[in-house]
Design a protein around this motif. Structure first.
Motif, short mmCIF file in Angstrom:
data_model
loop_
_atom_site.label_atom_id
_atom_site.label_comp_id
_atom_site.label_asym_id
_atom_site.label_seq_id
_atom_site.Cartn_x
_atom_site.Cartn_y
_atom_site.Cartn_z
N LYS A 37 5.88 10.78 -1.15
CA LYS A 37 5.21 11.61 -0.65
C LYS A 37 4.96 11.66 0.70
O LYS A 37 4.23 10.62 1.12
CB LYS A 37 3.87 12.30 -1.15
N ALA A 38 5.37 12.47 1.65
CA ALA A 38 5.17 12.48 3.22
C ALA A 38 3.91 12.94 3.55
O ALA A 38 3.65 14.13 3.11
CB ALA A 38 6.43 13.19 3.93
N GLU A 39 3.05 12.14 4.28
CA GLU A 39 1.66 12.61 4.36
C GLU A 39 1.82 13.64 5.71
O GLU A 39 2.59 13.46 6.64
CB GLU A 39 0.81 11.44 4.61
N GLY A 40 0.80 14.65 5.39
CA GLY A 40 0.78 15.63 6.62
C GLY A 40 0.68 14.99 8.03
O GLY A 40 -0.38 13.82 8.02
N ARG A 41 0.96 15.62 9.10
CA ARG A 41 0.43 14.84 10.55
C ARG A 41 0.99 13.57 10.74
O ARG A 41 1.62 13.53 11.98
CB ARG A 41 -1.10 15.06 10.71
N SER A 42 1.28 12.48 10.06
CA SER A 42 1.56 11.46 10.39
C SER A 42 3.02 11.12 9.79
O SER A 42 3.72 10.31 10.48
CB SER A 42 0.77 10.28 9.89
N GLY A 43 3.57 11.85 8.73
CA GLY A 43 4.91 11.55 8.27
C GLY A 43 4.95 10.11 7.48
O GLY A 43 5.92 9.85 7.07
N VAL A 44 3.74 9.70 7.38
CA VAL A 44 3.70 8.41 6.73
C VAL A 44 4.17 8.54 5.03
O VAL A 44 3.76 9.52 4.72
CB VAL A 44 2.40 7.56 6.73
N ARG A 45 4.95 7.62 4.66
CA ARG A 45 5.59 7.83 3.32
C ARG A 45 4.56 6.85 2.24
O ARG A 45 4.64 5.97 2.48
CB ARG A 45 7.08 7.55 3.16
N ARG A 46 4.07 7.72 1.35
CA ARG A 46 3.34 6.85 0.32
C ARG A 46 4.26 6.74 -0.91
O ARG A 46 4.30 7.70 -1.75
CB ARG A 46 1.97 7.74 -0.04
N LEU A 47 4.49 5.57 -1.13
CA LEU A 47 5.19 5.35 -2.28
C LEU A 47 4.39 4.85 -3.45
O LEU A 47 3.42 3.94 -3.27
CB LEU A 47 6.33 4.18 -2.16
N ARG A 48 4.53 5.61 -4.39
CA ARG A 48 3.81 5.37 -5.82
C ARG A 48 4.70 4.92 -7.00
O ARG A 48 5.64 5.46 -7.49
CB ARG A 48 2.85 6.65 -6.16
N ILE A 49 4.43 3.79 -7.61
CA ILE A 49 5.06 3.17 -8.71
C ILE A 49 4.06 2.53 -9.70
O ILE A 49 3.26 1.81 -9.44
CB ILE A 49 6.03 2.14 -8.26
N ARG A 50 4.07 3.14 -10.69
CA ARG A 50 2.98 2.97 -11.63
C ARG A 50 1.50 3.19 -11.15
O ARG A 50 1.38 4.13 -10.58
CB ARG A 50 3.29 1.54 -12.44
N GLU A 51 0.63 2.25 -11.14
CA GLU A 51 -0.69 2.29 -10.64
C GLU A 51 -0.57 1.73 -9.17
O GLU A 51 -1.82 1.44 -8.61
CB GLU A 51 -1.64 1.67 -11.45
N HIS A 52 0.53 1.41 -8.47
CA HIS A 52 0.88 0.79 -7.21
C HIS A 52 1.06 1.69 -6.25
O HIS A 52 1.62 2.75 -6.41
CB HIS A 52 1.63 -0.32 -7.26
#
Length: 192
Positions: A37-52
């Motif tokens: 998911k791309a975070e608002g304002r920063s465009g940082v991409r948060r990658l989620r895999i299992r609980e990580h």
């Protein structure tokens, strides 16, 4: 200083158990899933895999905040972690002692790729290579056989060497229209 040999004994037990499950017919395919998911304002991409989770970002010269590795850098890192893991698995299975193991992966990404005057320059990471640094009392022949087994069995290395067909779809959601429609339904329910 700790060495890998104690861990390799644990890994060997796990490898043998997994191999036994395959031979017994009880091993099954595992569905893999990652979401980003791309975070608002920063465009940082948060990658989620299992609980990580892993943060991916761009350097400042590409409107990023340098909060994490870029996607091409992550790809090189994924290759490195997979090669390293398969070395551990194969060393455990073959009982090749390892004092230490380090894998360095390099590649090039060219921002000019595909642009006028650089149409033949790839837009993807290229000239990818890896170097394995092994400290081991094993013979050169054992290490060469280990390396050949890794090259044959590393899933990510072989994925990159043998590209796959990737399914893709886009699901369009108009959240503003959905919110307005939901609000109208609530107003209609209140009026009724």
């Amino acid at each position: 200083m700790s060495h890998l040999n104690e861990y390799l004994a644990e890994k060997r037990a796990a490898v043998l158990a997994r191999n036994a499950a395959v031979e017994a017919g009880t091993a099954q395919p595992v569905q893999l899933k990652a979401s980003v998911k791309a975070e608002g304002r920063s465009g940082v991409r948060r990658l989620r895999i299992r609980e990580h989770q892993v943060i991916s970002d761009s350097p400042p010269d590409f409107a990023g905040y340098n909060l994490g590795p870029s996607s091409p850098e992550l790809q090189l890192g994924v290759l490195g972690t997979c090669v390293t893991h398969i070395f551990l698995i194969q060393a455990a299975e073959r009982q090749v002692p390892l004092e230490s193991l380090e894998v360095e992966v390099t590649g090039i990404i060219d921002p000019r790729g595909g642009k006028p005057g650089h149409e033949k320059t790839p837009i993807w990471p290229h000239e990818i290579g890896y170097t394995v640094h092994i400290d081991s009392p094993a013979s050169r022949e054992e290490i060469d056989a280990l390396f050949e087994a890794v090259e044959r069995n590393c899933p990510i290395l072989n994925l990159l060497r043998n590209p796959q067909t990737i399914r893709a779809e886009v699901k369009l959601v108009d959240s503003k229209a959905e919110a307005a429609n939901a609000s109208r339904k609530e107003d209609d329910a209140i009026a009724a």
